[in-house]
Design a protein around this motif. Structure first.
Motif, PDB file in Angstrom:
ATOM      1  N   ALA A 203       3.322  12.222  -4.198  1.00 27.99           N
ATOM      2  CA  ALA A 203       2.359  11.171  -3.835  1.00 27.99           C
ATOM      3  C   ALA A 203       1.440  10.870  -5.017  1.00 27.99           C
ATOM      4  O   ALA A 203       0.960  11.781  -5.685  1.00 27.99           O
ATOM      5  CB  ALA A 203       1.534  11.624  -2.635  1.00 27.99           C
ATOM      6  N   VAL A 204       1.233   9.595  -5.288  1.00 27.12           N
ATOM      7  CA  VAL A 204       0.396   9.215  -6.431  1.00 27.12           C
ATOM      8  C   VAL A 204      -0.925   8.631  -5.928  1.00 27.12           C
ATOM      9  O   VAL A 204      -0.938   7.649  -5.190  1.00 27.12           O
ATOM     10  CB  VAL A 204       1.104   8.168  -7.323  1.00 27.12           C
TER      11      VAL A 204
ATOM     12  N   ASP B 279       0.836  -1.215   0.000  1.00 27.14           N
ATOM     13  CA  ASP B 279       0.000   0.000   0.000  1.00 27.14           C
ATOM     14  C   ASP B 279       0.865   1.256   0.000  1.00 27.14           C
ATOM     15  O   ASP B 279       0.527   2.259  -0.639  1.00 27.14           O
ATOM     16  CB  ASP B 279      -0.911   0.024   1.235  1.00 27.14           C
ATOM     17  N   ILE B 280       1.970   1.209   0.726  1.00 21.89           N
ATOM     18  CA  ILE B 280       2.883   2.357   0.765  1.00 21.89           C
ATOM     19  C   ILE B 280       3.548   2.529  -0.607  1.00 21.89           C
ATOM     20  O   ILE B 280       3.666   3.648  -1.129  1.00 21.89           O
ATOM     21  CB  ILE B 280       3.942   2.160   1.874  1.00 21.89           C
ATOM     22  N   ALA B 281       3.931   1.397  -1.221  1.00 15.41           N
ATOM     23  CA  ALA B 281       4.532   1.436  -2.565  1.00 15.41           C
ATOM     24  C   ALA B 281       3.560   2.067  -3.561  1.00 15.41           C
ATOM     25  O   ALA B 281       3.963   2.859  -4.421  1.00 15.41           O
ATOM     26  CB  ALA B 281       4.893   0.020  -3.019  1.00 15.41           C
TER      27      ALA B 281
ATOM     28  N   LEU C 153       1.978  -3.525  -9.125  1.00 10.29           N
ATOM     29  CA  LEU C 153       1.469  -2.156  -9.236  1.00 10.29           C
ATOM     30  C   LEU C 153       0.731  -1.977 -10.556  1.00 10.29           C
ATOM     31  O   LEU C 153       1.180  -2.439 -11.608  1.00 10.29           O
ATOM     32  CB  LEU C 153       2.619  -1.145  -9.130  1.00 10.29           C
ATOM     33  N   LEU C 154      -0.412  -1.326 -10.472  1.00 12.48           N
ATOM     34  CA  LEU C 154      -1.213  -0.957 -11.630  1.00 12.48           C
ATOM     35  C   LEU C 154      -1.119   0.564 -11.727  1.00 12.48           C
ATOM     36  O   LEU C 154      -1.413   1.249 -10.746  1.00 12.48           O
ATOM     37  CB  LEU C 154      -2.660  -1.399 -11.386  1.00 12.48           C
ATOM     38  N   PHE C 155      -0.663   1.085 -12.870  1.00  9.05           N
ATOM     39  CA  PHE C 155      -0.488   2.536 -12.942  1.00  9.05           C
ATOM     40  C   PHE C 155      -0.745   3.051 -14.351  1.00  9.05           C
ATOM     41  O   PHE C 155      -0.691   2.300 -15.329  1.00  9.05           O
ATOM     42  CB  PHE C 155       0.902   2.959 -12.440  1.00  9.05           C
TER      43      PHE C 155
ATOM     44  N   ALA D  81      -1.768   7.927 -12.071  1.00 10.34           N
ATOM     45  CA  ALA D  81      -2.574   7.279 -11.031  1.00 10.34           C
ATOM     46  C   ALA D  81      -1.909   5.937 -10.734  1.00 10.34           C
ATOM     47  O   ALA D  81      -1.242   5.367 -11.600  1.00 10.34           O
ATOM     48  CB  ALA D  81      -4.006   7.053 -11.503  1.00 10.34           C
ATOM     49  N   MET D  82      -2.090   5.459  -9.516  1.00 10.49           N
ATOM     50  CA  MET D  82      -1.444   4.173  -9.178  1.00 10.49           C
ATOM     51  C   MET D  82      -2.181   3.510  -8.029  1.00 10.49           C
ATOM     52  O   MET D  82      -2.741   4.177  -7.165  1.00 10.49           O
ATOM     53  CB  MET D  82       0.034   4.408  -8.804  1.00 10.49           C
ATOM     54  N   MET D  83      -2.173   2.170  -8.045  1.00 11.61           N
ATOM     55  CA  MET D  83      -2.650   1.380  -6.907  1.00 11.61           C
ATOM     56  C   MET D  83      -1.987   0.008  -6.970  1.00 11.61           C
ATOM     57  O   MET D  83      -1.394  -0.343  -7.989  1.00 11.61           O
ATOM     58  CB  MET D  83      -4.177   1.252  -6.918  1.00 11.61           C
ATOM     59  N   ASP D  84      -2.089  -0.732  -5.874  1.00 11.50           N
ATOM     60  CA  ASP D  84      -1.560  -2.098  -5.951  1.00 11.50           C
ATOM     61  C   ASP D  84      -2.714  -3.056  -6.224  1.00 11.50           C
ATOM     62  O   ASP D  84      -3.867  -2.770  -5.903  1.00 11.50           O
ATOM     63  CB  ASP D  84      -0.773  -2.476  -4.690  1.00 11.50           C
TER      64      ASP D  84
END
Ligand code: ADP
Ligand code: MG
Length: 339
Positions: free
Chosen positions: A146-147, A75-77, A278-280, A218-221
């Motif tokens: 921050a993304v 989550d931090i990544a 990671l999905l970005f 944009a980014m999320m795991d």
């Protein structure tokens, strides 16, 4: 079984690390940290619960500890941040033996040391029947780096790190859902898939570089599955998306396991969860920079494939997937705790 006091003393002893900004760590009523000037605190928490997220039957305790922290680091990544400290709340039932709890702690602390994060406190409780491991993690990031999930723009390219479906394939093997009899020729990929499930590696370096270079809009795991997590990112960004099915990187174990189970490997990659990749999204003008980033990562010994799997579309086009047979609505499936 030893008492709570004794166990907390052991945690305090094992977790002691010198860190100039930790004024007080474990042992007082609360931890005391000197925050870094000009950075945002990034705070996240994730819990894993026995018989919901894992079964003791196939999950070695050290791996359990590793995974409990890894999902938090992920989550931090995904924010592009650097992890620094964490709190650990353990719920231990009476039949969880001392050695088992010790191994959980060992798994947590080994991964913590790998990423230089410090255990600064927590809580310990008896739990009825089932183990739970709840971690709250704190990290830091420069505000402008921050993304968030909300930054994807129409036309942006959609990227994913690593290969998908590995963790779900590993879980299938672990649960004996796959017929393992004739898998010896693909043993290495199966072993790797089991490792992906038991001990995922959070993509911290990748997340940090993408953020620092302002490459990800944009980014999320990916924790619950590509389809459902992409849907979440698109919802936050008020956009649609189209995936190109033949570009989605599918792990070789996912291919083997799905053919044994007569499933399509694409389904495992789209909807199998817990890959922690990671999905970005990336502006098309930065495509070459992302390609170059792969070389940079490989040179630092953190080689990871970054694959473009589609493009962001206007919200009214919704979520689609293009296959050999044409363009279809993307089915959204994945893990949902309340369904
Ligand atoms: P309190 O009675 O205030 O809840 P505890 O006796 O639970 O205090 O905890 C004593 C100290 O040990 C505190 O600093 C707390 O943060 C720490 N601690 C307790 N459990 C854990 C744990 N599982 N991991 C890390 N630190 C812990
Ligand atoms: Mg307490």
């Amino acid at each position: 079984m030893r008492g709570e006091r004794e166990f907390i003393r052991l945690i305090e002893h094992r977790a002691r690390r010198s860190s100039p900004d930790v004024v007080v760590g474990i042992g007082d009523d609360a931890a005391l940290i000197v925050p870094k000037a000009e950075t945002c605190l990034v705070i996240a928490s994730d819990v894993i619960v026995e018989d919901v997220h894992f079964r003791r039957r196939y999950f070695p305790p050290q791996a359990l500890g590793h995974k409990a922290l890894a999902v938090n680091l992920s989550d931090i990544a995904a924010m592009g941040a650097t992890p620094r400290y964490f709190l650990l709340t353990l719920g231990l039932p009476a039949d969880c033996e001392d050695w088992f709890a010790d191994q959980i702690l060992a798994g947590i602390l080994a991964l913590a040391d790998q990423h230089n994060v410090v255990l600064i406190g927590g809580d310990t409780s008896h739990a009825p029947e089932r183990i739970f491991i709840d971690i709250t993690i704190l990290g830091e990031v420069t505000r402008s780096e921050a993304v968030q999930r909300s930054g994807a723009q129409v036309g942006d390219l959609i990227y994913v790190s690593g290969e998908l479906g590995d963790s779900a394939a590993g879980l299938a093997v672990l649960q004996n859902q796959a017929s393992t009899g004739s898998l010896h020729n693909t043993q290495i990929s199966i072993q790797a898939a089991i490792r992906s499930h038991l001990q995922p590696q959070p993509r911290l370096k990748l997340g940090r570089i993408l953020a620092h270079r302002h490459l990800a809009t944009a980014m999320m795991d990916i924790s619950d599955g590509l389809s459902i997590d992409l849907a979440r990112l698109c919802e936050k960004s008020s956009v649609g998306a189209r995936l190109q099915a033949d570009t989605i990187p599918i792990s070789s174990a996912a291919q083997v396991i799905s053919s044994r189970n007569r499933q399509s490997p694409l389904q495992l990659a789209l909807h199998g969860g817990e890959d922690y990749e990671l999905l970005f999204t990336v502006s098309p003008q930065n495509q070459a920079a992302v390609t170059q980033l792969q070389t940079v990562l490989a040179e630092t010994g953190d080689s990871v494939p970054l694959t473009c799997i589609g493009q962001i579309q206007p919200v009214q086009d919704g979520l689609q997937i293009e296959t050999l047979t044409g363009i279809h609505p993307l089915e959204i499936k994945g893990y949902d705790h309340f369904r």
